[in-house]
Design a protein around this motif. Structure first.
Motif, mmCIF file in Angstrom:
data_model
loop_
_atom_site.group_PDB
_atom_site.id
_atom_site.type_symbol
_atom_site.label_atom_id
_atom_site.label_comp_id
_atom_site.label_asym_id
_atom_site.label_seq_id
_atom_site.Cartn_x
_atom_site.Cartn_y
_atom_site.Cartn_z
ATOM 1 N N MET A 93 41.865 4.123 -25.811
ATOM 2 C CA MET A 93 42.393 3.612 -27.073
ATOM 3 C C MET A 93 43.597 2.723 -26.817
ATOM 4 O O MET A 93 44.464 3.054 -26.010
ATOM 5 N N PHE A 94 43.646 1.592 -27.521
ATOM 6 C CA PHE A 94 44.779 0.686 -27.391
ATOM 7 C C PHE A 94 44.957 -0.071 -28.700
ATOM 8 O O PHE A 94 44.084 -0.036 -29.578
ATOM 9 N N THR A 95 46.071 -0.749 -28.835
ATOM 10 C CA THR A 95 46.349 -1.515 -30.041
ATOM 11 C C THR A 95 45.898 -2.953 -29.845
ATOM 12 O O THR A 95 45.872 -3.470 -28.729
ATOM 13 N N CYS A 96 45.531 -3.603 -30.937
ATOM 14 C CA CYS A 96 45.094 -4.992 -30.891
ATOM 15 C C CYS A 96 46.320 -5.897 -30.882
ATOM 16 O O CYS A 96 47.107 -5.895 -31.836
ATOM 17 N N SER A 97 46.507 -6.630 -29.809
ATOM 18 C CA SER A 97 47.648 -7.546 -29.704
ATOM 19 C C SER A 97 47.314 -8.607 -28.672
ATOM 20 O O SER A 97 46.304 -8.550 -27.975
ATOM 21 N N GLU A 98 48.202 -9.602 -28.561
ATOM 22 C CA GLU A 98 48.029 -10.657 -27.565
ATOM 23 C C GLU A 98 48.671 -10.284 -26.240
ATOM 24 O O GLU A 98 48.611 -11.041 -25.282
ATOM 25 N N GLU A 99 49.283 -9.115 -26.180
ATOM 26 C CA GLU A 99 49.948 -8.702 -24.961
ATOM 27 C C GLU A 99 48.946 -8.066 -23.999
ATOM 28 O O GLU A 99 47.793 -7.823 -24.328
ATOM 29 N N ALA A 350 28.368 7.881 -25.117
ATOM 30 C CA ALA A 350 27.546 8.016 -23.916
ATOM 31 C C ALA A 350 27.228 9.494 -23.747
ATOM 32 O O ALA A 350 27.839 10.351 -24.393
ATOM 33 N N ASP A 351 26.249 9.758 -22.875
ATOM 34 C CA ASP A 351 25.819 11.129 -22.625
ATOM 35 C C ASP A 351 25.372 11.753 -23.954
ATOM 36 O O ASP A 351 24.401 11.312 -24.539
ATOM 37 N N ASP A 352 26.086 12.763 -24.475
ATOM 38 C CA ASP A 352 25.735 13.323 -25.786
ATOM 39 C C ASP A 352 26.926 13.279 -26.741
ATOM 40 O O ASP A 352 26.960 14.008 -27.726
ATOM 41 N N LEU A 353 27.897 12.403 -26.456
ATOM 42 C CA LEU A 353 29.138 12.389 -27.226
ATOM 43 C C LEU A 353 29.359 11.029 -27.883
ATOM 44 O O LEU A 353 29.243 9.982 -27.238
ATOM 45 N N ILE A 354 29.674 11.060 -29.183
ATOM 46 C CA ILE A 354 29.969 9.854 -29.952
ATOM 47 C C ILE A 354 31.422 9.893 -30.398
ATOM 48 O O ILE A 354 31.921 10.938 -30.838
ATOM 49 N N TYR A 355 32.101 8.762 -30.279
ATOM 50 C CA TYR A 355 33.477 8.625 -30.763
ATOM 51 C C TYR A 355 33.483 7.707 -31.984
ATOM 52 O O TYR A 355 32.793 6.682 -32.009
ATOM 53 N N ILE A 356 34.292 8.058 -32.996
ATOM 54 C CA ILE A 356 34.447 7.238 -34.190
ATOM 55 C C ILE A 356 35.937 7.110 -34.481
ATOM 56 O O ILE A 356 36.670 8.091 -34.507
ATOM 57 N N GLN A 357 36.364 5.855 -34.693
ATOM 58 C CA GLN A 357 37.778 5.582 -34.925
ATOM 59 C C GLN A 357 37.937 4.490 -35.971
ATOM 60 O O GLN A 357 37.250 3.472 -35.927
ATOM 61 N N SER A 358 38.833 4.687 -36.914
ATOM 62 C CA SER A 358 39.171 3.647 -37.868
ATOM 63 C C SER A 358 40.087 2.633 -37.196
ATOM 64 O O SER A 358 40.972 2.995 -36.422
ATOM 65 N N TYR A 359 39.850 1.341 -37.491
ATOM 66 C CA TYR A 359 40.726 0.314 -36.932
ATOM 67 C C TYR A 359 42.151 0.438 -37.446
ATOM 68 O O TYR A 359 43.098 -0.037 -36.804
ATOM 69 N N GLY A 360 42.322 1.079 -38.597
ATOM 70 C CA GLY A 360 43.648 1.171 -39.184
ATOM 71 C C GLY A 360 44.403 2.429 -38.836
ATOM 72 O O GLY A 360 45.504 2.661 -39.350
ATOM 73 N N SER A 361 43.853 3.279 -37.969
ATOM 74 C CA SER A 361 44.484 4.557 -37.664
ATOM 75 C C SER A 361 44.164 4.972 -36.228
ATOM 76 O O SER A 361 43.072 4.709 -35.734
ATOM 77 N N PHE A 391 43.996 -0.686 -34.347
ATOM 78 C CA PHE A 391 43.688 0.072 -33.136
ATOM 79 C C PHE A 391 42.207 -0.102 -32.806
ATOM 80 O O PHE A 391 41.380 -0.271 -33.700
ATOM 81 N N THR A 392 41.899 -0.041 -31.557
ATOM 82 C CA THR A 392 40.506 -0.115 -31.146
ATOM 83 C C THR A 392 40.326 0.651 -29.842
ATOM 84 O O THR A 392 41.283 1.222 -29.308
#
Length: 404
Positions: A93-99, A350-361, A391-392
């Protein structure tokens, strides 16, 4: 929130390495009864390797700092790690930026976050795809620039430039790695609008094979009323590409999305993608395709009947015999639990695990597809510092035995 900083394999420069000394035979019969012998000192190398191979990847990496002998075992025996206990995919997980991109990696086995500098990613808008321990990255500003890396070992290589130019109207990236030979295929699916033709789009598929080290142009077709996007995946030797309707829908039962199939084993140039199109199960937003143990899984936001752009929940489907079968829907308490959850979210797995994340949190939700178990991750150390911060992230399988 507490997280760990750790030295990534194989960088231990500056770390203290304890010199290992062999235990000599003690001929003193009067030795003290309370004298002790280190267990690892009497274990032969092959047994010690076996013991270490049962540890999670993070623990294996850290064990290399115990002493010189352990350091050599961890760093010099790649074949040993191919027999490790299966590892659940991590989430970066990381933040969306130009850095420069740096963030935190989540280990679901230990439920811990680690400070993590991902190799090779220079900006947060790079496209990614992962398979069997490797991650493929494509520069969104120069799509001919492709890198393949192992994020754990930091081994990486840049592929020769992909054909087709530096830019495309839409492009999607997919990686497939053989778990036996460790050879891999990189696929780039592009979609470009035909000049002066609003409804016509040219689809192209470019393939890179690590065995030959070359790119080949596998397929090209011009379609009417459908364009590509940024989502494709390779599953069981077939490339699946999520596409979008550009026409005016006559009724609400028509779907704006479908999935194209292209068989990588035959690589036919005479087939029609439209003839093998599979409609999505319902109006979707943020549709994501993923390979879970060679099962094609689709995750997406379920649109309201009268307003398909507004989601009322998130669903998970599996493709069987070209038909979608619903696996699960996110319980409402989790859907509400994102707080600032909006209509834009990321999902991967992947495998048997799914991750879900809101871009705003920075909240991260996991779903184990075999057990149908929803669960929040440990609280992310990534902090939201201003209201519009985004966030992404993406998932990858941690591995010590595979190189780019």
């Amino acid at each position: 929130m507490w997280s760990e900083e750790w030295e990534l394999y194989p960088s231990y420069i500056g770390a203290q390495v304890i010199e290992y000394e062999a235990v000599t035979e003690d001929t003193n019969d009067d030795r003290s009864a309370d004298s002790t012998v280190s267990l690892d000192a009497v274990l032969p190398d092959d047994l010690l390797e076996k013991v270490i191979s049962f540890l999670p990847v993070a623990s294996v990496i850290r064990s290399g700092s115990v002493c010189k002998r352990w350091h050599e075992i961890v760093h010099a025996r790649r074949r040993t790690w191919s027999k490790m206990v299966a590892q659940k995919p991590w989430y970066f997980m990381f933040t969306c930026s130009e850095e420069a991109v740096s963030g935190f990696a989540y280990d679901p086995s230990l439920r811990k976050w680690y400070g993590f500098d991902f190799p090779c990613i220079e900006k947060s808008n790079w496209s990614t795809s992962s398979s069997a321990g490797l991650v493929c990255l494509m520069d969104s500003e120069n799509r001919s620039r492709i890198i393949v890396c192992n994020p754990i070992t930091k081994d990486w290589k840049r592929l020769i430039d992909a054909p087709g130019g530096k830019s495309a109207d839409y492009s999607a990236l997919a990686l497939s790695v053989s778990r036996t030979s460790h050879q891999y295929i990189v696929a780039i699916a592009t979609s470009n609008q035909v000049p002066a033709e609003y409804y016509q789009w040219e689809f192209s598929i470019q393939l890179y094979e690590s065995e030959t080290g070359n790119w080949v142009s596998a397929f090209t077709e011009v379609l009417l009323g459908w364009r590509g996007g940024d989502e494709c995946v390779i599953c069981d030797g077939v490339l699946y590409y999520l596409v979008y309707s550009t026409g005016v829908l006559v009724n609400s039962n028509e779907h704006r999305h479908c999935v194209f199939m292209y068989d990588l084993s035959t690589r036919s140039v005479h087939t029609s993608l439209m003839s093998m199109a599979i409609p999505v199960p319902c109006p979707l937003t943020c549709g994501r395709l993923m390979n879970l143990r060679e099962r094609l899984v689709l995750v997406g936001g379920i649109g309201k009947q009268d307003r398909p752009g507004i989601i009322k929940g998130i669903g998970v489907w599996e493709l069987r015999n070209k038909q979608w079968h619903e696996v699960a829907r996110m319980p409402h308490k989790y859907f509400q639990g994102f707080g600032e959850f909006d209509d834009v979210f990321a999902s991967c797995g992947a495998d048997d695990l799914i991750y879900i994340q809101s871009y705003g949190s920075p909240s991260l939700l996991t779903f184990e597809i075999n057990q149908k178990l929803w669960r929040w991750s440990a609280k992310s150390p990534v902090m939201k510092r201003f209201p519009l911060q985004l966030f992404t992230g993406f998932s990858f399988e941690p591995s010590l035995d595979i190189a780019s």
